[in-house]
Design a protein around this motif. Sequence first.
Motif, mmCIF file in Angstrom:
data_model
loop_
_atom_site.group_PDB
_atom_site.id
_atom_site.type_symbol
_atom_site.label_atom_id
_atom_site.label_comp_id
_atom_site.label_asym_id
_atom_site.label_seq_id
_atom_site.Cartn_x
_atom_site.Cartn_y
_atom_site.Cartn_z
ATOM 1 N N TYR A 165 -25.207 -16.808 55.082
ATOM 2 C CA TYR A 165 -26.441 -17.090 55.806
ATOM 3 C C TYR A 165 -26.105 -17.824 57.096
ATOM 4 N N TRP A 166 -26.905 -17.585 58.124
ATOM 5 C CA TRP A 166 -26.793 -18.370 59.329
ATOM 6 C C TRP A 166 -28.168 -18.471 59.964
ATOM 7 N N ASP A 167 -28.660 -19.674 60.074
ATOM 8 C CA ASP A 167 -29.938 -19.937 60.716
ATOM 9 C C ASP A 167 -29.668 -20.192 62.189
ATOM 10 N N SER A 168 -29.988 -19.223 63.036
ATOM 11 C CA SER A 168 -29.693 -19.360 64.462
ATOM 12 C C SER A 168 -30.536 -20.431 65.131
ATOM 13 N N ASN A 169 -31.610 -20.852 64.481
ATOM 14 C CA ASN A 169 -32.462 -21.904 65.038
ATOM 15 C C ASN A 169 -32.280 -23.208 64.271
ATOM 16 N N TRP A 170 -31.068 -23.457 63.797
ATOM 17 C CA TRP A 170 -30.784 -24.634 62.961
ATOM 18 C C TRP A 170 -31.067 -25.938 63.684
ATOM 19 N N ASP A 171 -30.927 -25.959 65.012
ATOM 20 C CA ASP A 171 -31.171 -27.183 65.780
ATOM 21 C C ASP A 171 -32.510 -27.163 66.493
ATOM 22 N N ARG A 172 -33.313 -26.155 66.171
ATOM 23 C CA ARG A 172 -34.641 -25.981 66.775
ATOM 24 C C ARG A 172 -34.563 -25.875 68.298
ATOM 25 N N ARG A 173 -33.488 -25.268 68.790
ATOM 26 C CA ARG A 173 -33.317 -25.071 70.232
ATOM 27 C C ARG A 173 -33.068 -23.611 70.583
ATOM 28 N N GLU A 174 -33.340 -22.716 69.651
ATOM 29 C CA GLU A 174 -33.269 -21.291 69.946
ATOM 30 C C GLU A 174 -34.344 -20.974 70.988
ATOM 31 N N PRO A 175 -33.988 -20.307 72.110
ATOM 32 C CA PRO A 175 -34.959 -20.091 73.188
ATOM 33 C C PRO A 175 -36.288 -19.495 72.733
ATOM 34 N N LEU A 176 -36.244 -18.505 71.834
ATOM 35 C CA LEU A 176 -37.490 -17.888 71.383
ATOM 36 C C LEU A 176 -38.402 -18.874 70.668
ATOM 37 N N ASN A 203 -30.327 -35.901 65.660
ATOM 38 C CA ASN A 203 -30.396 -36.529 66.971
ATOM 39 C C ASN A 203 -29.191 -36.193 67.845
ATOM 40 N N TYR A 204 -28.004 -36.093 67.231
ATOM 41 C CA TYR A 204 -26.768 -35.959 68.009
ATOM 42 C C TYR A 204 -26.079 -34.605 67.925
ATOM 43 N N ILE A 205 -26.322 -33.853 66.856
ATOM 44 C CA ILE A 205 -25.586 -32.599 66.667
ATOM 45 C C ILE A 205 -26.514 -31.414 66.936
ATOM 46 N N ARG A 246 -23.424 -29.938 57.332
ATOM 47 C CA ARG A 246 -24.696 -29.516 57.944
ATOM 48 C C ARG A 246 -24.472 -28.638 59.158
ATOM 49 N N ALA A 247 -23.490 -28.998 59.994
ATOM 50 C CA ALA A 247 -23.245 -28.234 61.217
ATOM 51 C C ALA A 247 -22.759 -26.819 60.911
ATOM 52 N N LEU A 248 -21.957 -26.680 59.858
ATOM 53 C CA LEU A 248 -21.439 -25.363 59.478
ATOM 54 C C LEU A 248 -22.375 -24.627 58.531
ATOM 55 N N GLN A 249 -23.495 -25.256 58.186
ATOM 56 C CA GLN A 249 -24.480 -24.703 57.266
ATOM 57 C C GLN A 249 -23.873 -24.411 55.892
ATOM 58 N N PHE A 250 -22.952 -25.285 55.497
ATOM 59 C CA PHE A 250 -22.432 -25.271 54.135
ATOM 60 C C PHE A 250 -23.351 -26.142 53.278
ATOM 61 N N PRO A 251 -23.370 -25.935 51.964
ATOM 62 C CA PRO A 251 -24.204 -26.797 51.121
ATOM 63 C C PRO A 251 -23.839 -28.266 51.330
ATOM 64 N N PRO A 261 -23.274 -22.347 73.449
ATOM 65 C CA PRO A 261 -24.645 -22.201 73.955
ATOM 66 C C PRO A 261 -25.528 -21.341 73.057
ATOM 67 N N SER A 262 -24.925 -20.411 72.335
ATOM 68 C CA SER A 262 -25.677 -19.548 71.430
ATOM 69 C C SER A 262 -26.141 -20.280 70.177
ATOM 70 N N GLY A 263 -25.598 -21.485 69.955
ATOM 71 C CA GLY A 263 -25.902 -22.216 68.731
ATOM 72 C C GLY A 263 -24.844 -22.034 67.665
ATOM 73 N N ARG A 264 -23.870 -21.154 67.914
ATOM 74 C CA ARG A 264 -22.771 -20.982 66.958
ATOM 75 C C ARG A 264 -21.931 -22.254 66.920
ATOM 76 N N VAL A 265 -21.430 -22.591 65.736
ATOM 77 C CA VAL A 265 -20.658 -23.817 65.549
ATOM 78 C C VAL A 265 -19.299 -23.472 64.953
ATOM 79 N N ALA A 266 -18.251 -24.101 65.477
ATOM 80 C CA ALA A 266 -16.897 -23.901 64.951
ATOM 81 C C ALA A 266 -16.255 -25.253 64.686
#
Length: 309
Positions: A77-88, A230-232, A260-265, A286-291
């Motif tokens: 799973y990957w929530d692309s709007n995990w930080d609530r900053r997805e443009p749409l 707040n920070y991530i 949380r950043a990697l969307q792991f449990p 910028p896409s919201g992808r995290v590594a």
Amino acid sequence: MSFRRALALAACGLAGGSVLFSAVGVGKQPAHGAGGDAETRSAGAAPAAAGLLLLPPPASCPAAPGWVERPAGGGGYWDSNWDRREPLALINRKKKNEETGEEELASRLDHCKAKATRHIFLIRHSQYNLDGQIDKDRILTQLGREQAELTGRRLASLGLKFDRIIHSSMTRATETTDIISKHLPGVKKVSTDLLREGAPIEPVPPVSHWKPEAVQYYEDGARIEAAFRNYIHRADAKQEEDSYEIFVCHANVIRYIVCRALQFPPEGWLRMSLNNGSITHLVIRPSGRVALRTLGDTGFMPPDKITRT
């Protein structure tokens, strides 16, 4: 294991609503009126139709985490709007210029898109006096001060233009920050209570040697989650250049943030271990992808300087 049983287990693994599977190769179907298979004829199960078998998830399936929104490829799973900053998610799509139409929408989306990459360096504080009864007595040991020096030198050697150092207000994190900052002159320091150590969420599997009261998870967990929110996150749309930020805090906080950043449990945070003075490097595109570039790196320290207290 029967094929139907395998399907039921697969449905449990996806932990969604009712899951649709292809029934090709299921095997011989029961004759009408024959009672059928008890595993697939349980209450709420839909009948097979047009070569498809619809199975509800078994009652024992755990619910998916609340921050997971939709399935992605490969069963993950990957929530692309995990930080609530997805443009749409940032624009009102109902508000539309009748004359410009899609051009207007594209312009508004572009205005909300992040352009820069954020590099987050999470530093665990150095070794400290474990005998201190209150926070102000939990100062760094001599070895801890040496560890902080080594961490500061390592960060300086990267040749990056660090934007700021945000640190926990606890004594051991503040002292670690003061030593590190000597190697990074001119970088602003900011103290915050949000990054203080605590119990983020009850770990799975549980451990016997560390069992905080339930209220501690309730109180600390909300604060540490607030620190994450707040920070991530991805860069603000106004940010033009990539940024490099240092966060000096604590093992529990860092491990929770990584999950949380990697969307792991997030309940798996205690399965990781971090050395004192270690560097964990997260990259947010910028896409919201995290590594995760590095986790708990202390390769820059001599073996006799490495501790995990």
